[in-house]
Structures are given as C-alpha cells and as structure tokens.
Design an enzyme around this catalytic site. Sequence first.
Site, PDB file in Angstrom:
ATOM      1  N   GLU A  20     -10.727   8.019  -0.523  1.00  0.00           N
ATOM      2  CA  GLU A  20     -10.168   9.047   0.651  1.00  0.00           C
ATOM      3  C   GLU A  20      -9.114   9.987  -0.092  1.00  0.00           C
ATOM      4  OE1 GLU A  20      -8.891   7.226   4.097  1.00  0.00           O
ATOM      5  OE2 GLU A  20     -10.569   5.845   4.090  1.00  0.00           O
TER       6      GLU A  20
ATOM      7  N   ASP B 199      -6.423  12.430  -1.489  1.00  0.00           N
ATOM      8  CA  ASP B 199      -5.836  13.539  -1.111  1.00  0.00           C
ATOM      9  C   ASP B 199      -4.208  13.337  -1.678  1.00  0.00           C
ATOM     10  OD1 ASP B 199      -4.172  12.267   0.932  1.00  0.00           O
ATOM     11  OD2 ASP B 199      -5.867  13.143   2.358  1.00  0.00           O
TER      12      ASP B 199
ATOM     13  N   GLU C  43      -8.467  -1.431   6.022  1.00  0.00           N
ATOM     14  CA  GLU C  43      -7.145  -1.707   6.016  1.00  0.00           C
ATOM     15  C   GLU C  43      -6.533  -2.974   6.597  1.00  0.00           C
ATOM     16  OE1 GLU C  43      -5.684   1.814   7.768  1.00  0.00           O
ATOM     17  OE2 GLU C  43      -6.344   3.076   6.358  1.00  0.00           O
TER      18      GLU C  43
ATOM     19  N   HIS D  45      -4.315   7.900  -1.229  1.00  0.00           N
ATOM     20  CA  HIS D  45      -3.725   8.977  -0.318  1.00  0.00           C
ATOM     21  C   HIS D  45      -2.204   9.043  -1.024  1.00  0.00           C
ATOM     22  CE1 HIS D  45      -6.403   9.288   2.900  1.00  0.00           C
ATOM     23  NE2 HIS D  45      -6.471   8.334   3.173  1.00  0.00           N
TER      24      HIS D  45
ATOM     25  N   ASN E 139     -11.905  -1.513   2.360  1.00  0.00           N
ATOM     26  CA  ASN E 139     -11.329  -0.260   2.083  1.00  0.00           C
ATOM     27  C   ASN E 139      -9.845  -0.432   2.401  1.00  0.00           C
ATOM     28  OD1 ASN E 139     -11.812   2.568   1.242  1.00  0.00           O
ATOM     29  ND2 ASN E 139     -11.305   2.957   3.548  1.00  0.00           N
TER      30      ASN E 139
END
Length: 385
Positions: free
Chosen positions: A273, A275, A167, A245, A208
């Site tokens: 990641e 979701d 990030e 996300h 990432n």
Amino acid sequence: MRIPGMTAATIAAACGLVLALFSGAAAPAAPAAAAPSTLKEAAQTTGRYFGGIMSTNSLANGTATSLAAREFDMITPENEMKWDTTEPNQGDFHYDRGDAIVDWARSQGMRVRGHTLVWYSPDADSQLPAWVKQLPLDQVRAAMENHVTELVSHYKGKLYAWDVVNEPFNDDGTYRNSVFHQAMGRDYIAHALRAARAADPDVKLYLNDYGIEGDNTAKSNAMYDLVKWLKDEGVPLDGVGFESHFQVGQLPHGIQSNMKRFADLGVDVAVTEYDNRMPVTDPQTQRPVNPGDLNQQATDTASVVSACLNTARCVGVSQWAVGDADNWVPHSFPGQGSATLFDVGYAPKPAYHAALNALGGGGGTQPQPWGRWNTADEIRGVNSP
C-alpha cells in the site's frame, strides 16, 4: 586452382570475408533492446509486479483506468471487498462492486490481490458491520469462518492473493482488542487462514499491516513472532504485506533487512500500500509546501523499490492509489498529500521515474513542470536532478 563444387559467387563471398577480417572491419552490432518504459514492464523483467489500487469511482474515470492499464499489472480493490460492502447483514452477500474491479483487471491482463477478509476496522471507518461487533462471542468464529469461506469461494481461481487478516496489531505490538481477538485470542488468525485455504487451495494467503516495515520495532517483532508461530504450527500462510504508508524523509530503519528476516521464515513479502506523504498547501491541487519534497520522495521511493529488488522473496510493490487524485491521505491527514507517483492530473512525478529507474526501466514521459504552478522556484523544485 578451382575447387570442385565452388561457384564463382561462393569464391567471391569467401574472398570478401577474408578481406573484411584482415581489414579489421566489424560486423554490424545487433541493436540494443530498449529499456522498459512502464513500471509493470520494468518490474516484470525482474520477476516482480508493480501495482496500484482501484475503486469503483476510479473505474468510472477513463484517465485513471488508462494510466492503471499502462503502468500496473496488479490491482487491489480499495474498499469493494471489505466486510461492510460484501456482507452488510449476516448472510446477505454482495459481490457486484468487487466483481466489477476483478472483471476489469482481468480484461486488462492484470492480476488481483483480494483485500481484505478479516479486519477489526476502526470505529471511525465502520467497515466492520455493527452486527459482527454485537455478536455473542461464542458466535463470532462461525460468522468469521463463514464470511471467509463465502468470499474466497466466490473468487476462487480469479485472484492472486488475499489479505486474509489485516492490521492485527496495535502500534506497541499488542493485539488489537477486536471482536475476533476477544472471542478466540490470537487463534482467530489461524482459523481465518485455514478457512481461506480450504476454500481455495491455490490463492496466496497474506497477513497485512502498517508500521511493520522497520527492523526490530515492537510492531514488526510482534508480526515476526506471529508468523513464526503460524509456520511452526503448520498454519497455511504464504506472505506478509508491508503496507508502507510513509512520510517524506522518514523511512523506517532497516526495511531491506526486515524483509529478509521475514523471508527467512519461509514466506513471500510485498510492499502492498505504498504512499509517501508531504505537507501540501491545499487538498485539491496537493501542491507541496516545499517543492523539494518531491525530490526526497523520489529518493525514498527508489530506496523502497531497491529493498524489494534486493530481497529474493519480495514479489512486488503496489501503491495505494492510481494517483494523488485518488489517494486517501488528504482526507485522513489534513494538510498532507502528494503521496503517490502521479499528481492530481495523473502526470508522472519524480518518484515515478525513480521507481522506473530502480527497476531498470527508462524513457517514458518526463516529469511535468507543473504548469499550473507558476513560479520558477516551484518548477526548479520539481525538475531539479
């Protein structure tokens, strides 16, 4: 006329074959191979992986570990390799929590993605220790490179990949004002990658971030420009992780085309990641406010998996949990939840079957009618095609 060397049995067999050919009888067909019935098996048939995360809490949950062992072939530790856990005080390294997850995953035949070496960490999370933030700027590079070297060396030969820098960008595409950027500018990313490569020549090195999944946004363009600069400078970089996300029904535009343009720079890409959250009535049951959102979640999930399948250098998909019971969403987004492929009881949701079908699998347990929810409308919402 009898042909020398032919026995009566041979002649009879030959006659039977001729009769079968003339009568149109077909030889029995070989049984079709069964479609893969788990996410990992289906992903493997495409040359990819399907993974999830594991925490020390989940590691103590037999239901969670059984599900993960059955469905995943890649594991990412949730917090166990972050800086506050591994080096809470300068030079004081702790590996027991990360080792426990790595040892468990390897015992199950899984690979592991290391997460993460250099992360600014929002103040609310405090996962970058205060001592790092308080260092004189002329000491930050040495501390960072030492941290990277120590962790990568400790896990050398045991991991598939590392999220080396996590990030690095604000949502508008500017660099975060982290202590690392204050000390070194964007060069801190190159220094971290080079230190990681020196410590382990074989592990895959990733950047990432979230919010970089859509094509031609400020943040995805910033990451694209960073990757291009690093590749042009000869800095070791193997892949880019798209955290993914999402909110149900709000996938960003151009996920597949965005994956392709990064891949065209000569790096692998991965969904790291995943979701996909929705409004829920409470954080315990994570019962959707609108049960139809589960079907939209399934559609979204199929789209994400298909984008990976349609990108040659997309190596796999990981969701950020074992199931809804482990996911971070209810704690970080009040009123939201039900974000993964498995419910709070670890039963598969429609999104699970959408992912499995997109990967070419089939069979397995069908979605549960969510028996703890009693109305017919809810049952129809969960199970409708």
